[in-house]
Every structure is written in C-alpha cells, then in structure tokens.
Enzyme design. Structure first.
Site, PDB file in Angstrom:
ATOM      1  N   ALA A 141     -21.048  -7.039 -12.948  1.00  0.00           N
ATOM      2  CA  ALA A 141     -21.479  -6.769 -11.570  1.00  0.00           C
ATOM      3  C   ALA A 141     -21.297  -8.010 -10.706  1.00  0.00           C
ATOM      4  O   ALA A 141     -20.246  -8.196 -10.088  1.00  0.00           O
ATOM      5  CB  ALA A 141     -22.919  -6.281 -11.561  1.00  0.00           C
ATOM      6  N   ARG A 142     -22.291  -8.853 -10.654  1.00  0.00           N
ATOM      7  CA  ARG A 142     -22.248 -10.081  -9.870  1.00  0.00           C
ATOM      8  C   ARG A 142     -22.889 -11.197 -10.686  1.00  0.00           C
ATOM      9  O   ARG A 142     -23.925 -10.998 -11.324  1.00  0.00           O
ATOM     10  CB  ARG A 142     -22.994  -9.919  -8.536  1.00  0.00           C
ATOM     11  CG  ARG A 142     -22.311  -8.961  -7.557  1.00  0.00           C
ATOM     12  CD  ARG A 142     -21.020  -9.557  -7.007  1.00  0.00           C
ATOM     13  NE  ARG A 142     -20.405  -8.712  -5.991  1.00  0.00           N
ATOM     14  CZ  ARG A 142     -19.426  -7.851  -6.212  1.00  0.00           C
ATOM     15  NH1 ARG A 142     -18.964  -7.688  -7.447  1.00  0.00           N
ATOM     16  NH2 ARG A 142     -18.907  -7.148  -5.218  1.00  0.00           N
TER      17      ARG A 142
ATOM     18  N   GLU B 264     -18.336 -18.977  -9.691  1.00  0.00           N
ATOM     19  CA  GLU B 264     -17.118 -18.373 -10.227  1.00  0.00           C
ATOM     20  C   GLU B 264     -15.911 -19.057  -9.603  1.00  0.00           C
ATOM     21  O   GLU B 264     -15.772 -19.011  -8.376  1.00  0.00           O
ATOM     22  CB  GLU B 264     -17.111 -16.875  -9.895  1.00  0.00           C
ATOM     23  CG  GLU B 264     -16.094 -16.084 -10.664  1.00  0.00           C
ATOM     24  CD  GLU B 264     -16.272 -14.583 -10.479  1.00  0.00           C
ATOM     25  OE1 GLU B 264     -17.052 -13.990 -11.239  1.00  0.00           O
ATOM     26  OE2 GLU B 264     -15.656 -14.052  -9.543  1.00  0.00           O
TER      27      GLU B 264
ATOM     28  N   HIS C 245     -13.102 -12.319 -14.470  1.00  0.00           N
ATOM     29  CA  HIS C 245     -13.272 -11.317 -13.412  1.00  0.00           C
ATOM     30  C   HIS C 245     -12.090 -10.345 -13.377  1.00  0.00           C
ATOM     31  O   HIS C 245     -11.452 -10.135 -12.336  1.00  0.00           O
ATOM     32  CB  HIS C 245     -13.430 -12.007 -12.052  1.00  0.00           C
ATOM     33  CG  HIS C 245     -14.132 -11.156 -11.035  1.00  0.00           C
ATOM     34  ND1 HIS C 245     -15.059 -11.647 -10.153  1.00  0.00           N
ATOM     35  CD2 HIS C 245     -14.044  -9.828 -10.753  1.00  0.00           C
ATOM     36  CE1 HIS C 245     -15.505 -10.688  -9.365  1.00  0.00           C
ATOM     37  NE2 HIS C 245     -14.903  -9.564  -9.713  1.00  0.00           N
TER      38      HIS C 245
END
Length: 335
Positions: free
Chosen positions: A245-246, A274, A293
């Site tokens: 998700a995040r 990130e 990612h």
C-alpha cells in the site's frame, strides 16, 4: 458525425506509447481529437498555448503537472481529466473541484496487479519459500520430498487491513483457496462485510489472529505508522507482514527491531522513505523480502490503464457518465 472533443496528453512523454500502444491509440483518436506528438509536462509552456486553449480533456499519467490555478487557467475549456494511473491526490488541487472539472482514474485497473502480487506473496510465504531458498543455497543436500512441518496454506489465516480497491480485489482472488480471511476497516460496517464475504474484526484482534497481515489502507495522518512496535508485538510468532500500500503505514525502525528477533517476517513492496537508504538494515535481514515498488502495473500490464482511459473517453464523447469518476469528498480515504 459528432465532432470529437479536443484532448491533450499531460504526462511524461515516454509513458504515452507504453499506456497507448498503436491499437489503443487508434481507438483513443476515434473518441477524441488528440495529437500524440504533443505531450505537456508544464501547462504554462508557450508552445502549448493554442492546443490547451481548445482542450476540453486532459489525459494524464505518471509525470503529469500539478493542476493548480495557474495550470488550469491555461486550459479554460477543460471539463474532464482522464488519469491513466492510480491515485490522483498527487496532482489534483481544490481548484480542480471548485471549477467543476470531473476526474477519472484507472486505479481500479491498477488494483488487479497489486492484488495478484499480494496473493502470490501470501501463497509463497505460506510455503516459507524465501527461507528455504536461502537454506538450499548453503545446504545443497537438503532432503527433497520430505514433508516439512509448520508450513502450508491450508487454513492459513489472512488478515486484510483496508477494504480499498486492492483490498477488495484481493479478497475476491483469495476466495478459491482454503484460507481463512478476515478484514479490518473503520469505514466498513457489518452489512458490507457480509457482502464482501469476510468477518470484520478490530485491528488488534486481526493482528493477534492472523498468520499473514496484508496492508491496503491509504496514507493519511491517521494511518501513519498504523503498524508500529505495539502492533507488531501483537502478531503471532511466525506471522508475515505484507505491505503493498504505502510505506508510511509501517514504522520501519520498529519493524527492523522486530525482524532482528526472527519472530516475524515481512514482504515490502513499498517503504518509507522510498527508496530506502542504502544502509537500511532491512536490506540485510534474512526475513525481510523487499521489492522496488513493482506490484502495480508493469510491462504489458501498463496498457490496461490506457484501455481504461480509452473506454472512459468513449463514454465522455458519447455524453455518458464516467464509470471511474473520482469522488472528491472521499479523497482522504483513498490511496
């Protein structure tokens, strides 16, 4: 024949052919009048003035400009933004909604590969694949064919945190498997949980009773470090945390400390920050599996986002409502 509405691409130019390969570009140009060679990264560029003055539609994607008042003033006839990617929070502003511009997103299309990635990781970690791969590298005489106790996916308990588009798609993908799936989400009531076909639990109970905890909540001030030291301590020994998700949902310092004990494992496709700093301990911990990612649309999956936009453009040109219009009042609950 009805005149096609004028449209302009607003994204990183290299993404246009990925999102709209020849067949899709032909279909798009049948719906809207668009020049594929004219791609905007800055809507205030003088070379774009004439095209933007006529444009009713912006087709956006990764690398699109922020749509603040100055940018929108350059597109006075704009009535719709069709976004060939997921979240619109990074480039829309209150000015978009104040001007009554409708925004559509391909987030539903992007949810599928993320849910597929998550499903794969759930099943692979159920077999403890990553640990046995490491073991086989050092012990080439591992006894093939022996029944290994303590692993497997029969009856494994999967806790889904967040009934987002990805969370809901994952629940659908999990149905054929002999897994026990539960959900936590403050915006889902008991009736909705019944429709989704999963028991609804408070977060703490879900953490205590899940062999896999998979995160699908949005990044908001309320969800920052949703999973910290206290929450990690609630998870049973041997459990796996999956985050697609995040990155801000997880306190990475607390996670590294917990992983150092060997009690839990983690699969992280998103991190905070990130990318991670090169010296992050998560890179070297054997029970942390990190990917860059890539759960979302990649390679041949990207054109699925373009197809969603083509279909939305067709609806718009026909005077129909958009299927994937974004509700601005729900933005704070979206990824």
């Amino acid at each position: 024949m009805t005149e096609r509405p004028q449209a302009v691409f607003a994204m990183a130019a290299e993404n246009v052919p990925l999102l709209f390969p020849p067949e899709l570009l032909t279909r798009l140009r049948a719906c809207v009048d668009i020049d594929p060679a004219l791609v905007a990264r800055d809507l205030t560029e003088p070379r774009l003035r004439e095209a933007l003055a006529r444009a009713e539609i912006l087709i956006t994607g990764w690398g699109c400009p922020r749509l603040d008042a100055a940018a929108l003033d350059a597109v006075p006839k704009l009535r719709a933004v069709l976004h060939a990617a997921g979240s619109v929070k990074g480039f829309t502003t209150a000015e978009v909604w104040r001007r009554g511009i409708v925004v559509s997103s391909a987030a539903a299309a992007n949810a599928l590969p993320v849910a597929e990635y998550t499903l794969a990781m759930i099943l692979l970690t159920g077999k403890d694949v990553f640990a046995f791969r490491r073991l086989l590298r050092t012990r080439r005489d591992f006894p093939y064919g022996d029944v290994i106790p303590g692993i497997g996916n029969h009856g494994r308990r999967v806790g889904v945190v967040g009934a987002s588009r990805v969370g809901r798609r994952l629940i659908e993908l999990l149905r054929p498997y002999d897994l026990a799936v539960t959900l936590t989400d403050p915006y889902v009531d008991a009736a909705e949980a019944v429709r989704l076909g999963v028991p609804l639990l408070p977060l703490d109970e879900l953490l205590r009773t899940s062999d896999v905890v998979t995160l699908h909540a949005p990044a908001t001030p309320e969800t920052r470090h949703l999973i910290g030291a206290r929450e990690l301590a609630l998870m049973p020994t041997g459990a796996v945390l999956v985050n697609t998700a995040r990155g801000t949902l997880v306190d990475h310092d607390a996670l590294a400390e917990e992983l150092r004990t060997g009690r839990l494992a983690a699969v992280l496709d998103v991190t905070d920050p990130e990318p991670l700093p090169a010296d992050s301990p998560l890179f070297d911990l054997p029970n942390a599996f990190i990917t860059p990612h890539l759960a979302g649309s990649q390679g041949n999956e990207v054109s699925r986002l373009g197809r969603t936009v083509v279909e939305e453009a067709g609806r718009l040109s026909a005077g129909d409502g958009l299927l994937y219009a974004v509700d601005p009042t729900a933005l704070d609950r979206l990824a």
